[in-house]
Motif scaffolding. Sequence first.
Motif, PDB file in Angstrom:
ATOM      1  N   LEU A  96       7.254 -13.600  -2.905  1.00  0.00           N
ATOM      2  CA  LEU A  96       6.837 -13.653  -4.301  1.00  0.00           C
ATOM      3  C   LEU A  96       5.843 -12.519  -4.610  1.00  0.00           C
ATOM      4  CD1 LEU A  96       7.768 -15.859  -6.269  1.00  0.00           C
ATOM      5  CD2 LEU A  96       5.435 -16.759  -6.153  1.00  0.00           C
ATOM      6  N   ILE A  97       4.810 -12.396  -3.753  1.00  0.00           N
ATOM      7  CA  ILE A  97       3.784 -11.365  -3.974  1.00  0.00           C
ATOM      8  C   ILE A  97       4.417  -9.978  -3.909  1.00  0.00           C
ATOM      9  CG2 ILE A  97       1.682 -10.337  -3.036  1.00  0.00           C
ATOM     10  CD1 ILE A  97       0.990 -13.128  -1.952  1.00  0.00           C
ATOM     11  N   LEU A  98       5.301  -9.814  -2.920  1.00  0.00           N
ATOM     12  CA  LEU A  98       5.935  -8.508  -2.715  1.00  0.00           C
ATOM     13  C   LEU A  98       6.764  -8.123  -3.939  1.00  0.00           C
ATOM     14  CD1 LEU A  98       5.753  -6.681  -0.330  1.00  0.00           C
ATOM     15  CD2 LEU A  98       7.880  -7.608   0.526  1.00  0.00           C
ATOM     16  N   VAL A  99       7.603  -9.036  -4.396  1.00  0.00           N
ATOM     17  CA  VAL A  99       8.468  -8.737  -5.543  1.00  0.00           C
ATOM     18  C   VAL A  99       7.624  -8.472  -6.779  1.00  0.00           C
ATOM     19  CG1 VAL A  99      10.147  -9.741  -7.134  1.00  0.00           C
ATOM     20  CG2 VAL A  99      10.442 -10.003  -4.670  1.00  0.00           C
ATOM     21  N   PHE A 100       6.599  -9.310  -6.978  1.00  0.00           N
ATOM     22  CA  PHE A 100       5.736  -9.140  -8.140  1.00  0.00           C
ATOM     23  C   PHE A 100       5.035  -7.778  -8.088  1.00  0.00           C
ATOM     24  CE2 PHE A 100       1.618  -9.684 -10.318  1.00  0.00           C
ATOM     25  CZ  PHE A 100       2.106  -9.983 -11.579  1.00  0.00           C
ATOM     26  N   GLY A 101       4.490  -7.440  -6.922  1.00  0.00           N
ATOM     27  CA  GLY A 101       3.779  -6.162  -6.773  1.00  0.00           C
ATOM     28  C   GLY A 101       4.692  -4.986  -7.077  1.00  0.00           C
ATOM     29  N   LEU A 102       5.881  -4.990  -6.481  1.00  0.00           N
ATOM     30  CA  LEU A 102       6.796  -3.865  -6.670  1.00  0.00           C
ATOM     31  C   LEU A 102       7.251  -3.787  -8.124  1.00  0.00           C
ATOM     32  CD1 LEU A 102       8.859  -4.058  -3.363  1.00  0.00           C
ATOM     33  CD2 LEU A 102       6.932  -2.582  -3.902  1.00  0.00           C
TER      34      LEU A 102
ATOM     35  N   VAL B  58       0.843  -1.204   0.000  1.00  0.00           N
ATOM     36  CA  VAL B  58       0.000   0.000   0.000  1.00  0.00           C
ATOM     37  C   VAL B  58       0.876   1.252   0.000  1.00  0.00           C
ATOM     38  CG1 VAL B  58      -1.568   1.365   1.441  1.00  0.00           C
ATOM     39  CG2 VAL B  58      -2.097  -0.998   0.936  1.00  0.00           C
ATOM     40  N   ILE B  59       1.916   1.263   0.843  1.00  0.00           N
ATOM     41  CA  ILE B  59       2.793   2.429   0.869  1.00  0.00           C
ATOM     42  C   ILE B  59       3.501   2.582  -0.481  1.00  0.00           C
ATOM     43  CG2 ILE B  59       4.871   3.400   1.919  1.00  0.00           C
ATOM     44  CD1 ILE B  59       3.827   2.333   4.590  1.00  0.00           C
ATOM     45  N   GLY B  60       3.922   1.435  -1.047  1.00  0.00           N
ATOM     46  CA  GLY B  60       4.536   1.476  -2.371  1.00  0.00           C
ATOM     47  C   GLY B  60       3.587   2.018  -3.423  1.00  0.00           C
ATOM     48  N   PHE B  61       2.330   1.639  -3.309  1.00  0.00           N
ATOM     49  CA  PHE B  61       1.327   2.107  -4.265  1.00  0.00           C
ATOM     50  C   PHE B  61       1.140   3.623  -4.163  1.00  0.00           C
ATOM     51  CE2 PHE B  61      -2.969   3.097  -5.645  1.00  0.00           C
ATOM     52  CZ  PHE B  61      -3.057   2.393  -6.830  1.00  0.00           C
ATOM     53  N   VAL B  62       1.053   4.103  -2.921  1.00  0.00           N
ATOM     54  CA  VAL B  62       0.872   5.545  -2.730  1.00  0.00           C
ATOM     55  C   VAL B  62       2.094   6.303  -3.262  1.00  0.00           C
ATOM     56  CG1 VAL B  62       0.586   7.340  -0.988  1.00  0.00           C
ATOM     57  CG2 VAL B  62      -0.682   5.227  -0.780  1.00  0.00           C
ATOM     58  N   LEU B  63       3.274   5.743  -3.021  1.00  0.00           N
ATOM     59  CA  LEU B  63       4.499   6.375  -3.514  1.00  0.00           C
ATOM     60  C   LEU B  63       4.514   6.371  -5.048  1.00  0.00           C
ATOM     61  CD1 LEU B  63       7.216   7.590  -2.635  1.00  0.00           C
ATOM     62  CD2 LEU B  63       8.200   5.326  -2.817  1.00  0.00           C
TER      63      LEU B  63
ATOM     64  N   ALA C  63      -5.339   3.405   0.976  1.00  0.00           N
ATOM     65  CA  ALA C  63      -5.267   3.408   2.439  1.00  0.00           C
ATOM     66  C   ALA C  63      -6.519   2.773   3.031  1.00  0.00           C
ATOM     67  CB  ALA C  63      -5.099   4.831   2.946  1.00  0.00           C
ATOM     68  N   ILE C  64      -7.667   3.031   2.409  1.00  0.00           N
ATOM     69  CA  ILE C  64      -8.916   2.439   2.904  1.00  0.00           C
ATOM     70  C   ILE C  64      -8.850   0.913   2.782  1.00  0.00           C
ATOM     71  CG2 ILE C  64     -11.404   2.270   2.530  1.00  0.00           C
ATOM     72  CD1 ILE C  64     -11.283   5.142   1.411  1.00  0.00           C
ATOM     73  N   LEU C  65      -8.309   0.450   1.658  1.00  0.00           N
ATOM     74  CA  LEU C  65      -8.191  -0.996   1.435  1.00  0.00           C
ATOM     75  C   LEU C  65      -7.393  -1.647   2.559  1.00  0.00           C
ATOM     76  CD1 LEU C  65      -8.716  -3.332  -0.600  1.00  0.00           C
ATOM     77  CD2 LEU C  65      -6.481  -2.848  -1.550  1.00  0.00           C
TER      78      LEU C  65
END
Lengths: 316, 268
Positions: free
Chosen positions: B245-251, B28-33, B127-129
Amino acid sequence: MLASPVAMHIPDGFLSTTVALIFWIISVVVIGFALKRVSQELDERQVPLMGVLAAAIFAGQMLNFTVAGGTSGHLLGAAIATILLGPWPAILVLTSVVSIQALIFQDGGLLALGANLFNMAVVGVAVSYMVYRTIYRVSGGKNWGIFVGGFVAAWLSIEIAALSCALQLAISGTSPANISVPAMGGIHALIGIGEGLITVGVLAFIYSTRRDLLAQGEMPATQGKLVWVVGLLIAIGLAILSPLASAYPDGLEWVAEQHGFLEAARGPLYTIIPDYVFPGISNEALATIMAGILGALLVFFVALGVGYWRRNRKPA
Amino acid sequence: MHIHFLDPYHPHPSLIHSLDGRVKLILVIGFVLTTSLMPAGVWAGYLLLYALLISAEILSEERLRYYLSRALISIPFILAALPLPFTMKGSMIAQFQIGSLILTVSQEGLVRLISITLKSWISVQAAILLAVSTPFPDILSAMRAVGVPRLLVAVFGLMWRYLFVFADEALHLIQARASRSSKLEGYKEGRSVIWRANIAGGMAGNLFIRGFERADRVYMAMVSRGYDGEVRTLHLPAWKKINTLILVFGLLVYSLILLLGNLIFYFR
């Protein structure tokens, strides 16, 4: 519900990334220092006290009073937390309040949290402490020192925090300084009066029921000397800087422009890849349509997947 | 009267709910950034980001209307950016005259205003999510995992634990005030604003005194159970391979969208 109508909790998107990150760094350093001081100097009783009082301040913000024309005021709490707990614990208490407002109630953004922490937990507490301590000292420990000190600390902490917020928006290029500074400053000069009046109400109640708590706020002078100086510097700095920025918005605009320039300067990094390698991308309209289709497909398949999964799960 | 409804967390066995809190916090923080770094006016980039987010919202199996209505919270702040179209220099697209005042709308300013509004609207939904799908204790342990000091996390946790207790008490205080504030025909309601502010202050003071007294009891309860000034916490849950895996894929997805957005921005 817990959001105030004219709060200064900056949401995400309003600050430029650089400004947001710089204020994150500043806030982290200050809060880290406050943590160190609190765990060194204060007794172990402080941990539950800080947590419980943060909850009380958060809930205290629900206690509103009608002002006029459907608007209402409520407590923000930086000054009262500082007076009751002393500067270092107050920074941590306000940090908890502002962080949880952002994390759980989306009152203020996550990336903008650094700036919001700076305005409310750092500026709010340092200015409150400087004013309250000075006026209390001048009064020679008399009662009027508590109340006048509380009122002025509450008013000035709100006002200076609002100016800081206005300048952050101006440097980010979101709001021109000659509009944001008078607007934020003006509105919060009024909000600050409300804060001052409530703070006096709190102090009057505590004075008549638990006077011993107000004596606690009178910490040894050495403990808060640094906060006092920082508070004074912030107050004077922002009080001088914001009218200047407002009268000569070109200065800040220059900063914002340089800042935009810096962001644009990242361009050459990508020019290594020549234009024609990405024929679809150089046509922006096409790229937008492609993104739209891609996005819609993604959403469609996810929705389909969830629907399918739900249907299969029900009978089980 | 209990106000547990304040807690935005909605328990539900969805995919998003079952994700590790640490993964969610970082993503989420990565998304906001990422949203913040997206250049102004790159609508394709905003579309992709929003598609990503709305997919996660659907996966959380919470009504989309909930996200949309809660996201309105950041709307009032747009006031701060409203002067932008008139003050930013750029190519003129419209001109108004109000009295002797001539207002020029610039394209650059308008694009910037719309970009800020969209960014803020998208970020707040992320952030709501997080808040909807993650119980607060999980957010706390995620904070510890990313390096927030233990003492601060402990204060956050204590605050959360007593937040609802004090919110209940605040509601009782408001109820008590309302029940003692009678209205009489032909008389002015209440007294001056100063008086009303002082009453609200007295009520807040009452709440703080209760806070001090409760803190004493909490402290004694803690000592009676072995508290010695050291804040101890449970071990963090084990880190699974799938999380990495999820973290790396998301980023990676974020970086790709960001790269695309920047390419569009510089090659237009």
